[in-house]
Write an enzyme that holds these catalytic residues in place. Sequence first.
Site, PDB file in Angstrom:
ATOM      1  N   ILE A  67      87.768 -56.586  58.755  1.00 28.19           N
ATOM      2  CA  ILE A  67      87.235 -57.971  58.889  1.00 28.19           C
ATOM      3  C   ILE A  67      87.787 -58.691  60.106  1.00 28.19           C
ATOM      4  O   ILE A  67      87.163 -59.627  60.618  1.00 28.19           O
ATOM      5  CB  ILE A  67      87.518 -58.780  57.593  1.00 28.19           C
ATOM      6  CG1 ILE A  67      86.698 -60.086  57.593  1.00 28.19           C
ATOM      7  CG2 ILE A  67      89.017 -59.061  57.420  1.00 28.19           C
ATOM      8  CD1 ILE A  67      86.701 -60.829  56.292  1.00 28.19           C
TER       9      ILE A  67
ATOM     10  N   GLY B 179      88.067 -57.499  63.067  1.00 26.55           N
ATOM     11  CA  GLY B 179      87.468 -56.989  64.298  1.00 26.55           C
ATOM     12  C   GLY B 179      86.244 -57.796  64.712  1.00 26.55           C
ATOM     13  O   GLY B 179      85.844 -58.751  64.027  1.00 26.55           O
ATOM     14  N   GLN B 180      85.652 -57.413  65.847  1.00 26.26           N
ATOM     15  CA  GLN B 180      84.450 -58.116  66.331  1.00 26.26           C
ATOM     16  C   GLN B 180      83.369 -58.150  65.245  1.00 26.26           C
ATOM     17  O   GLN B 180      82.882 -59.209  64.841  1.00 26.26           O
ATOM     18  CB  GLN B 180      83.892 -57.421  67.578  1.00 26.26           C
ATOM     19  CG  GLN B 180      82.523 -57.985  67.987  1.00 26.26           C
ATOM     20  CD  GLN B 180      81.823 -57.213  69.085  1.00 26.26           C
ATOM     21  OE1 GLN B 180      81.666 -57.730  70.171  1.00 26.26           O
ATOM     22  NE2 GLN B 180      81.387 -55.992  68.817  1.00 26.26           N
ATOM     23  N   ASP B 181      82.966 -56.968  64.761  1.00 28.10           N
ATOM     24  CA  ASP B 181      81.845 -56.911  63.817  1.00 28.10           C
ATOM     25  C   ASP B 181      82.226 -57.495  62.460  1.00 28.10           C
ATOM     26  O   ASP B 181      81.414 -58.170  61.817  1.00 28.10           O
ATOM     27  CB  ASP B 181      81.398 -55.449  63.600  1.00 28.10           C
ATOM     28  CG  ASP B 181      80.750 -54.868  64.827  1.00 28.10           C
ATOM     29  OD1 ASP B 181      80.741 -55.542  65.881  1.00 28.10           O
ATOM     30  OD2 ASP B 181      80.241 -53.734  64.747  1.00 28.10           O
TER      31      ASP B 181
ATOM     32  N   ALA C 254      86.374 -50.594  59.723  1.00 29.94           N
ATOM     33  CA  ALA C 254      87.713 -50.353  60.266  1.00 29.94           C
ATOM     34  C   ALA C 254      87.724 -49.068  61.086  1.00 29.94           C
ATOM     35  O   ALA C 254      87.161 -48.053  60.674  1.00 29.94           O
ATOM     36  CB  ALA C 254      88.728 -50.259  59.129  1.00 29.94           C
TER      37      ALA C 254
ATOM     38  N   SER D 207      78.355 -44.300  64.983  1.00 33.25           N
ATOM     39  CA  SER D 207      78.281 -44.738  66.383  1.00 33.25           C
ATOM     40  C   SER D 207      77.383 -43.846  67.237  1.00 33.25           C
ATOM     41  O   SER D 207      77.332 -42.630  67.049  1.00 33.25           O
ATOM     42  CB  SER D 207      79.699 -44.708  66.971  1.00 33.25           C
ATOM     43  OG  SER D 207      79.652 -44.805  68.372  1.00 33.25           O
TER      44      SER D 207
ATOM     45  N   GLU E 172      78.135 -42.983  70.012  1.00 31.58           N
ATOM     46  CA  GLU E 172      79.038 -42.037  70.691  1.00 31.58           C
ATOM     47  C   GLU E 172      78.902 -40.635  70.095  1.00 31.58           C
ATOM     48  O   GLU E 172      79.216 -39.640  70.744  1.00 31.58           O
ATOM     49  CB  GLU E 172      80.488 -42.492  70.547  1.00 31.58           C
ATOM     50  CG  GLU E 172      80.920 -43.541  71.543  1.00 31.58           C
ATOM     51  CD  GLU E 172      81.064 -43.016  72.963  1.00 31.58           C
ATOM     52  OE1 GLU E 172      81.777 -42.019  73.165  1.00 31.58           O
ATOM     53  OE2 GLU E 172      80.463 -43.614  73.868  1.00 31.58           O
TER      54      GLU E 172
ATOM     55  N   TYR F 275      87.372 -39.767  69.408  1.00 35.07           N
ATOM     56  CA  TYR F 275      86.742 -40.856  68.632  1.00 35.07           C
ATOM     57  C   TYR F 275      85.399 -40.383  68.069  1.00 35.07           C
ATOM     58  O   TYR F 275      85.120 -40.554  66.873  1.00 35.07           O
ATOM     59  CB  TYR F 275      86.544 -42.073  69.538  1.00 35.07           C
ATOM     60  CG  TYR F 275      85.654 -43.149  68.957  1.00 35.07           C
ATOM     61  CD1 TYR F 275      86.152 -44.077  68.041  1.00 35.07           C
ATOM     62  CD2 TYR F 275      84.302 -43.245  69.321  1.00 35.07           C
ATOM     63  CE1 TYR F 275      85.330 -45.070  67.507  1.00 35.07           C
ATOM     64  CE2 TYR F 275      83.482 -44.230  68.787  1.00 35.07           C
ATOM     65  CZ  TYR F 275      83.999 -45.138  67.888  1.00 35.07           C
ATOM     66  OH  TYR F 275      83.177 -46.118  67.348  1.00 35.07           O
TER      67      TYR F 275
ATOM     68  N   HIS G  66      77.462 -52.798  71.113  1.00 33.38           N
ATOM     69  CA  HIS G  66      77.129 -54.210  70.916  1.00 33.38           C
ATOM     70  C   HIS G  66      78.356 -55.055  71.222  1.00 33.38           C
ATOM     71  O   HIS G  66      79.483 -54.697  70.894  1.00 33.38           O
ATOM     72  CB  HIS G  66      76.556 -54.477  69.530  1.00 33.38           C
ATOM     73  CG  HIS G  66      77.319 -53.830  68.425  1.00 33.38           C
ATOM     74  ND1 HIS G  66      77.170 -52.503  68.086  1.00 33.38           N
ATOM     75  CD2 HIS G  66      78.255 -54.332  67.589  1.00 33.38           C
ATOM     76  CE1 HIS G  66      77.980 -52.213  67.081  1.00 33.38           C
ATOM     77  NE2 HIS G  66      78.660 -53.297  66.761  1.00 33.38           N
TER      78      HIS G  66
ATOM     79  N   ARG H 125      84.244 -59.641  71.500  1.00 36.65           N
ATOM     80  CA  ARG H 125      84.533 -58.261  71.871  1.00 36.65           C
ATOM     81  C   ARG H 125      86.001 -58.134  72.308  1.00 36.65           C
ATOM     82  O   ARG H 125      86.550 -59.046  72.948  1.00 36.65           O
ATOM     83  CB  ARG H 125      83.597 -57.880  73.023  1.00 36.65           C
ATOM     84  CG  ARG H 125      83.615 -56.436  73.468  1.00 36.65           C
ATOM     85  CD  ARG H 125      83.350 -55.484  72.362  1.00 36.65           C
ATOM     86  NE  ARG H 125      82.544 -54.339  72.772  1.00 36.65           N
ATOM     87  CZ  ARG H 125      82.597 -53.170  72.164  1.00 36.65           C
ATOM     88  NH1 ARG H 125      83.408 -52.972  71.134  1.00 36.65           N
ATOM     89  NH2 ARG H 125      81.818 -52.176  72.553  1.00 36.65           N
TER      90      ARG H 125
END
Length: 363
Positions: free
Chosen positions: A9, A11-13, A82, A127, A129, A158, A188, A193
Amino acid sequence: MKKAIIFGITGQDGSHLADLLLSKNYKVVGVVRRSSTDTTSRIRHLLERDNLEIVEGDITDSRSVMNVLIKNDDVDEIYNLAAQSHVGTSFKQAALTWDITGKGCMNILEGIVDAKLMHTRFYQASSSEMFGASYDVDCKTMLKYQNENTKFLPQSPYAISKCAAHYTVRLYREAYGLHASAGILFNHEGPRRGDNFVTKKITNWIVDFTTWLESNEFSSCEQITTSDEYIMSNDRSLSFPKLRLGNLDACRDWGYAGDYVRAMWLMMQQDEPDDYVICTGETHTIKDFLTLAFKFMNIDDWAKYVYIDPAFYRPAEVDFLRGDSSKARSKLGWEPKCNLEQLVSMMINAKINEKLQNHARSF
Ligand code: NAP
Ligand code: G4F
């Protein structure tokens, strides 16, 4: 009242998702890991809200995850946002990235099964990625793209961790009948960010640089000169470090984080769990982003102000990302609202306002 748990929670998103769920009258339980400094700056505006409860927990510690789940066994939706989310860092801290970004997801899914929360819906932050070096080609337009059917060819620790988590979600969905979905989100961004991602690094630097120009009363770029790594007054008495970046040729499909958390919530409202690509469908190089961001501040020749630092190159790169979100658009009715120009101006204006507020506070 619906109840949701958000891992990540702070973090950005996580912060945007908390805004969204609280606006929909959810009770939100936010899981925050222990830190020696305060990590709640992105949710500071929410901390006094009655419907928000902050609890301590770490997704690498299965017992702490289990404690959160048992205490909230009436939870309707669990969002796992997370992660150790920086791709460059994952090359230097591969094992840690694996523990958090890969195994952490399994710890939550195991907890859901062990606590018998079979009614609970689960969202995993997968992701783009994961596509890595892979893409498909549209035979009509000959354009490259990635969607839910594109194979994964991960290019970093990652991305490998995210692939492992993604396949774990699929397995637990099929093996235990969990309502577990994965959003394959393309890049995003936004004012919240992290500072070491390329868009935020660029927009922050531009605002700091223009503040430096203004505070030294430079009215035109003719009053400054540049060396390899610095921007200086013509008499060389004042200097400002150039913007240090790595590979500028990679292509990314950049959207706005506030739009993307809506897609996460929509996935949790579907009768059936599934995986969805979330993206804008447009791709731009880092050079394009630089052009747009510098233009916003009326600077044409960004190359004069950028120092290419090999330290920011990665051992392996994802050269091209452009998503196809047709499935999300048709099944979820989702579409992004913010385009790249709006994103750039939002990020720059937010940084300018932050500086003005800090300045005002110092008087
Ligand atoms: P972010 O800003 O880096 O936030 C990551 C969050 O995870 C932070 O709240 C962090 O807490 C928390 N966290 C890290 N390790 C943890 C642990 N061991 N236990 C509990 N919490 C932990 O990332 P984001 O940009 O919001 O992205 C959210 C998720 O989407 C991540 O999983 C990311 O990999 C994924 N994703 C992001 C994008 C993107 O473009 N943003 C695209 C695709 C997927 P601290 O505040 O304590 O560090
Ligand atoms: O902003 P970035 O670090 O984002 P990256 O690597 O694309 O990862 C982000 O998006 C993923 C979704 O595709 C997420 F899963 C992930 O968690 C994260 O949110 O780098 C973007 C591009 C890369 O090609 C990088 O090599 O920018 C290039 N770049 C060039 N100079 C730089 C820099 N990246 C960073 N972070 N810092 C630089 O100085």
